[in-house]
Motif scaffolding. Structure first.
Motif, short mmCIF file in Angstrom:
data_model
loop_
_atom_site.label_atom_id
_atom_site.label_comp_id
_atom_site.label_asym_id
_atom_site.label_seq_id
_atom_site.Cartn_x
_atom_site.Cartn_y
_atom_site.Cartn_z
N TYR A 1 0.81 -1.21 0.00
CA TYR A 1 0.00 0.00 0.00
C TYR A 1 0.85 1.26 0.00
O TYR A 1 1.83 1.38 0.73
N PHE A 2 0.42 2.21 -0.84
CA PHE A 2 1.09 3.49 -0.97
C PHE A 2 0.05 4.60 -0.84
O PHE A 2 -1.13 4.40 -1.11
N GLU A 3 0.52 5.78 -0.47
CA GLU A 3 -0.36 6.95 -0.48
C GLU A 3 -0.71 7.26 -1.93
O GLU A 3 -0.13 6.71 -2.85
N ALA A 4 -1.64 8.17 -2.11
CA ALA A 4 -2.07 8.55 -3.46
C ALA A 4 -0.89 9.07 -4.27
O ALA A 4 0.09 9.58 -3.73
N PHE A 5 -1.01 8.95 -5.57
CA PHE A 5 0.01 9.44 -6.50
C PHE A 5 0.30 10.90 -6.19
O PHE A 5 -0.62 11.69 -5.95
N PRO A 6 1.58 11.29 -6.18
CA PRO A 6 1.91 12.70 -5.91
C PRO A 6 1.17 13.65 -6.85
O PRO A 6 1.03 13.39 -8.03
N GLY A 7 0.70 14.75 -6.29
CA GLY A 7 -0.01 15.73 -7.09
C GLY A 7 -1.50 15.47 -7.24
O GLY A 7 -2.18 16.17 -7.97
N HIS A 8 -2.02 14.46 -6.56
CA HIS A 8 -3.44 14.14 -6.66
C HIS A 8 -4.25 14.64 -5.48
O HIS A 8 -5.29 14.09 -5.17
N ALA A 9 -3.77 15.68 -4.84
CA ALA A 9 -4.51 16.31 -3.75
C ALA A 9 -4.78 17.75 -4.17
O ALA A 9 -3.89 18.46 -4.63
#
Length: 107
Positions: free
Chosen positions: A44-52
């Motif tokens: 598990y990883f956090e959301a793709f960078p830049g998707h906030a």
């Protein structure tokens, strides 16, 4: 957007703004192609960078200019949209744009 869930009060406005291109290119692309968010555990990883969308982040003049151009293309009344100052957040701007786009003409 990874930080605005379907239960969030601004979900519909954020999805609408993204659908007209407002969220494209506001964050830099990752340095490495295919880069993931921070590792959480196991697979598990956090959301793709830049998707906030970062609704509480101050808008900033570069993003404001980009968004005003999109608003102009959407025929939104620019006078109803907040200006970029050190207090205006991305969330405030998106809410104002959504309201302007979805209010009856003449209101």
């Amino acid at each position: 957007m990874s930080d605005v869930s379907p239960q969030h009060k601004d979900f519909v406005a954020v999805q609408w703004w993204g659908s007209v291109g407002g969220l494209h290119g506001i964050e830099p692309a990752p340095k490495n192609p295919g880069e993931r968010g921070a590792h959480i555990v196991s697979q598990y990883f956090e959301a793709f960078p830049g998707h906030a969308v970062q609704l509480e982040k101050v808008l900033g003049s570069e993003v404001a200019d980009h968004w005003r151009n999109i608003a102009r293309g959407q025929h939104l009344p620019l006078e109803q949209l907040p200006s970029a100052d050190r207090h205006t957040t991305r969330g405030q701007w998106i809410r104002a744009a959504y309201d302007a786009a979805h209010s009856p003409v003449g209101e």
